[in-house]
Design an enzyme around this catalytic site. Structure first.
Site, PDB file in Angstrom:
ATOM      1  N   GLU A 181       0.812  -1.220   0.000  1.00 25.62           N
ATOM      2  CA  GLU A 181       0.000   0.000   0.000  1.00 25.62           C
ATOM      3  C   GLU A 181       0.851   1.279   0.000  1.00 25.62           C
ATOM      4  O   GLU A 181       0.915   1.994   1.012  1.00 25.62           O
ATOM      5  CB  GLU A 181      -0.979  -0.001   1.176  1.00 25.62           C
ATOM      6  CG  GLU A 181      -2.042  -1.071   1.059  1.00 25.62           C
ATOM      7  CD  GLU A 181      -3.131  -0.975   2.122  1.00 25.62           C
ATOM      8  OE1 GLU A 181      -2.917  -0.311   3.142  1.00 25.62           O
ATOM      9  OE2 GLU A 181      -4.195  -1.595   1.919  1.00 25.62           O
ATOM     10  N   GLU A 330      -6.281  -8.126  -0.637  1.00 30.62           N
ATOM     11  CA  GLU A 330      -6.747  -8.175   0.758  1.00 30.62           C
ATOM     12  C   GLU A 330      -8.229  -7.836   0.781  1.00 30.62           C
ATOM     13  O   GLU A 330      -8.670  -6.966   0.033  1.00 30.62           O
ATOM     14  CB  GLU A 330      -6.031  -7.121   1.622  1.00 30.62           C
ATOM     15  CG  GLU A 330      -4.550  -7.310   1.780  1.00 30.62           C
ATOM     16  CD  GLU A 330      -3.926  -6.218   2.656  1.00 30.62           C
ATOM     17  OE1 GLU A 330      -4.662  -5.491   3.352  1.00 30.62           O
ATOM     18  OE2 GLU A 330      -2.700  -6.081   2.622  1.00 30.62           O
TER      19      GLU A 330
HETATM   20  C1  GAL Z   1      -4.368  -2.884   5.025  1.00 34.76           C
HETATM   21  C2  GAL Z   1      -2.913  -3.340   5.171  1.00 34.76           C
HETATM   22  C3  GAL Z   1      -2.816  -4.632   5.965  1.00 34.76           C
HETATM   23  C4  GAL Z   1      -3.674  -4.548   7.201  1.00 34.76           C
HETATM   24  C5  GAL Z   1      -5.094  -4.215   6.810  1.00 34.76           C
HETATM   25  C6  GAL Z   1      -6.064  -4.160   7.954  1.00 34.76           C
HETATM   26  O1  GAL Z   1      -4.449  -1.549   4.669  1.00 34.76           O
HETATM   27  O2  GAL Z   1      -2.343  -3.530   3.899  1.00 34.76           O
HETATM   28  O3  GAL Z   1      -1.466  -4.858   6.299  1.00 34.76           O
HETATM   29  O4  GAL Z   1      -3.156  -3.574   8.051  1.00 34.76           O
HETATM   30  O5  GAL Z   1      -5.102  -2.970   6.181  1.00 34.76           O
HETATM   31  O6  GAL Z   1      -7.357  -3.836   7.500  1.00 34.76           O
END
Ligand code: GAL
Length: 691
Positions: A181, A330
């Site tokens: 990110e 994710e």
């Molecule tokens: C994302 C990040 C992850 C984790 C996640 C939690 O933005 O890439 O490492 O922190 O959020 O929602």
């Protein structure tokens, strides 16, 4: 039910057991080699470095039982991979990848550069980022590095190269995620010097820059590039826009640094990507994606509630970054930990979201995360496995998705959504509007989504693309607020219209040139002649203004532009009613033929109903037909085509059940047999193919 492919893999793996330990590692690593990996992947972020090795197998068994075939590993593990400067330890990662392979789970490797180790930032504090006030970050948390630091890039290159040398030909590693990110830029002296050099390369002479930025205003005239301040707010709009361009180019070169460490050592089949953040506008995603192989994003719902249209638009935008299928790297297993109230998705909505991703062109969906670290900042985040190592309630829902991905993967392989409508996502315009909103509630993304909503519901497929992309395949192209419109872009749009394309411009379009200076023609700048009309004045609204025309009546809020129709063949589509006197009875939307196509300008932020009537009439006029005309409201209809297949994905986002009539008998890929209609419970999904 185990898919045939999985069975085949298990047999391959079992066969290897008899041939002894040395060959076992090779044979099992081949168990999920790329050519054999399932076409649709469900997976999770897995952090083996946070757990005793004796626990890994239990985790992987639970993943396999849920039909998870993907783990993303390593993206924050630098201090474990390189515990001291130039001392590397990858043995644990070798074993984790190999064990994953044994369980038919392939791996995306994250380069660990979003979390530098303490030895690095302590010995080389110049690698830490600096905020606008000149305060250096300290070690701690994550993302504390400067994206412009040459020294940091050297370390990033080294660790990445070490990984690539080791895993670039590993059959179980399917791809690479660079960093994690990309987000905050740095304002340290090195970054500033690079910005100045970047400006010099762009403008050549300081006089040219002074001219483009109109620096005689407030005595801003610069004598040389080094005098130029570096700030993100409250500066000359020309400077602010160039800073964003510089930040975009710097993230691109940040990627290039790591790509140059991976590519020479990696099989071509291993993709390189990074994970992005939906509407985030810190840089231009089209620039940053130009040297990546695929797009991948982190799909977290924006405001605690799942707005399926907004989420769909973000999927479509991500697909547009590379104009091909993408990954959800994710997503939330029910809830996150970073909202004011971390409410949960309802039972069924995790599955709904997974299928929406596929419907919009994702080929992989990975949950963040498998299991919470026992300590660390994210203990309350949603997971699939609890602190005790056994499944939490949402695990079963994810397992159902896993079974369904295995079942439908073959039919969906090589397919992608196909659209004849495009919505423009233009970072320059979004930034320029945000620098000077003029009405604090004028959020350019909200206005994009306002247009996306009815277009998507009515056409059931929309591409979200850059204005610089080829437009030829679209019957209708809508730019909700193309604030920055250069002569070159206008020519590109004119060529599209002359060939029969239909362009719709929303409020605030064409006000600025590519240097964020006002276009002297007024709006829409270089398209005034084609439109045969222009914006005479813009008004920020506190109160609603009535608007009506042949398509219907409604109101404008936030923004209204008083248009004029100068050419005889420019037609008025909408007019304002009584308002501030200036707007009364003036055109609010106008249209004109251009070559074989048309241009339409909508000068107001109009209400949802009226906008839906307008888009419906435009779609009809230009021959755009929905996939399934009578789908009930709140039932999303997605279609993926290709490879001789056509697959329909139906998702009921409603809290009540819905009945959907199919156009003809279709094969039910989730159930058995074929059907001519489908009953979907709340958040229900069905996947159907042509018989
Ligand atoms: C994302 C990040 C992850 C984790 C996640 C939690 O933005 O890439 O490492 O922190 O959020 O929602």
């Amino acid at each position: 039910m185990l898919a045939r492919k999985t069975l085949h893999l298990i047999m391959a793996c079992t066969a290897s057991v008899s041939v002894g330990l040395a060959s076992l590692s090779i044979a099992s690593a081949q168990a999920t080699q790329y050519a054999e990996k399932p076409p649709l992947l469900l997976g999770a972020a897995w952090y083996p470095e946070q757990w005793p090795e004796s626990r890994w197998e239990a985790d992987l068994e639970l993943m396999e039982a849920a039909h998870l075939h993907l783990v993303r590993v390593g993206e924050f593990a630098w201090s474990v991979m390189e515990p001291a400067e130039d001392k590397y330890d990858f043995a644990w990662l070798d074993r984790a990848i190999e064990l994953a392979a044994k369980h038919h789970i392939c791996v995306v490797l994250g380069t660990p550069t979003a979390a530098p180790p303490a030895w690095l930032t302590t010995k080389y504090p110049d690698t830490l980022r600096m905020d606008e006030k000149g305060v250096r970050d300290e070690h701690g948390n994550r993302q504390q590095f400067s994206f412009a630091s040459e020294r940091y890039r050297k370390f990033a290159h080294e660790i990445t190269e070490k990984m690539a040398e080791r895993y670039g030909h590993n059959p179980n590693v399917v791809g690479w995620q660079l960093d994690n990110e990309y987000a905050a830029p740095s304002f340290d002296p090195e970054a500033k010097a690079q910005f100045h050099a970047w400006l010099k390369a762009k403008y050549g002479t300081i006089d040219n820059l002074n001219n483009r930025w109109t620096t005689s205003y407030w005595s801003q005239t610069y004598d040389n590039f080094d005098e130029i301040p570096v700030r993100e707010k409250g500066e000359n709009p020309g400077l602010l826009l160039d800073w964003k361009h510089f930040v975009s180019d710097t993230w691109k070169s940040y990627s290039a640094n790591q790509i140059s460490a991976i590519r020479p050592h990696a099989d071509k089949r291993q993709f390189i990507t990074t994970n992005t953040m939906g509407w985030f506008d810190g840089f231009d995603e089209y620039v940053v994606h130009s040297n990546l192989d695929i797009a991948a994003w982190d799909d977290y719902i924006g405001d605690e509630h799942y707005d399926w249209l907004d989420n769909g638009a973000r999927h479509d935008m991500t697909r547009g970054f590379k104009d091909k299928n993408f990954w959800v790297m994710e997503t939330q297993p029910a809830f996150v930990n970073w909202h004011a109230v971390n409410s949960t998705l309802a039972r069924g909505q995790v599955r709904d979201m997974a299928w929406q991703a596929i419907g919009h062109g994702a080929d992989a969906v990975a949950y963040w995360q498998w299991r919470s670290a026992l300590n660390g900042q994210e203990q309350y985040h949603g997971v699939l496995v609890g602190a005790d190592g056994t499944p939490v309630p949402v695990y079963d829902e994810v397992k159902q998705v896993g079974e369904e991905f295995d079942k439908t993967g073959k039919a969906l392989e090589g397919t992608t959504p196909q659209s004849s409508v495009a919505l423009i996502n233009d970072y320059d315009s979004r930034w320029a509007i945000n620098f000077q909103r003029h009405n604090r509630n004028f959020d350019p993304v909200a206005e994009m989504v306002n247009f996306y909503g009815p277009l998507y519901k009515q056409a059931q497929s929309v591409d979200v693309i850059s204005v610089h992309d080829s437009l030829d395949k679209y019957k209708l192209v809508v730019a909700a607020g193309l604030n920055v419109l250069s002569k070159e872009t206008a020519d590109h749009l004119l060529a599209y219209m002359k060939q029969g394309g239909n362009l719709v411009l929303g409020p605030r379009s064409g006000m600025k040139d590519e240097y964020d200076a006002l276009n002297v023609e007024r709006q829409p700048g270089p398209l005034v002649d084609a439109l045969g009309g222009r914006v005479e004045q813009f008004y920020a609204l506190e109160d609603k203004v009535p608007v009506s025309g042949d398509t219907g009546s409604g109101s404008a809020s936030l923004w209204a532009e008083q248009l004029s129709a100068k050419a005889v063949d420019t037609q008025v589509l909408l007019r304002y009613g009584a308002s501030n006197g200036w707007l009364d009875n003036q055109p609010a939307a106008i249209t004109r033929k251009v070559g074989k196509g048309t241009i339409t300008y909508v000068g107001a932020w109009i209400d949802d109903d009226l906008l839906a009537k307008l888009t419906s009439s435009l779609l009809q006029q230009h021959g755009v037909k929905p996939i399934l005309p009578d789908a009930p409201d709140g039932v999303e209809v997605c279609q993926r085509k290709g490879n001789g297949h056509s697959v329909l994905i139906l998702i009921n986002h409603n809290t009540a059940k819905a009945h959907v009539k199919l156009p003809h008998e279709m094969r039910d890929l989730l159930g058995d047999g074929s059907r001519t209609s489908v009953d979907l419970p709340a958040y229900g999904v069905d996947v159907l193919s042509e018989k």
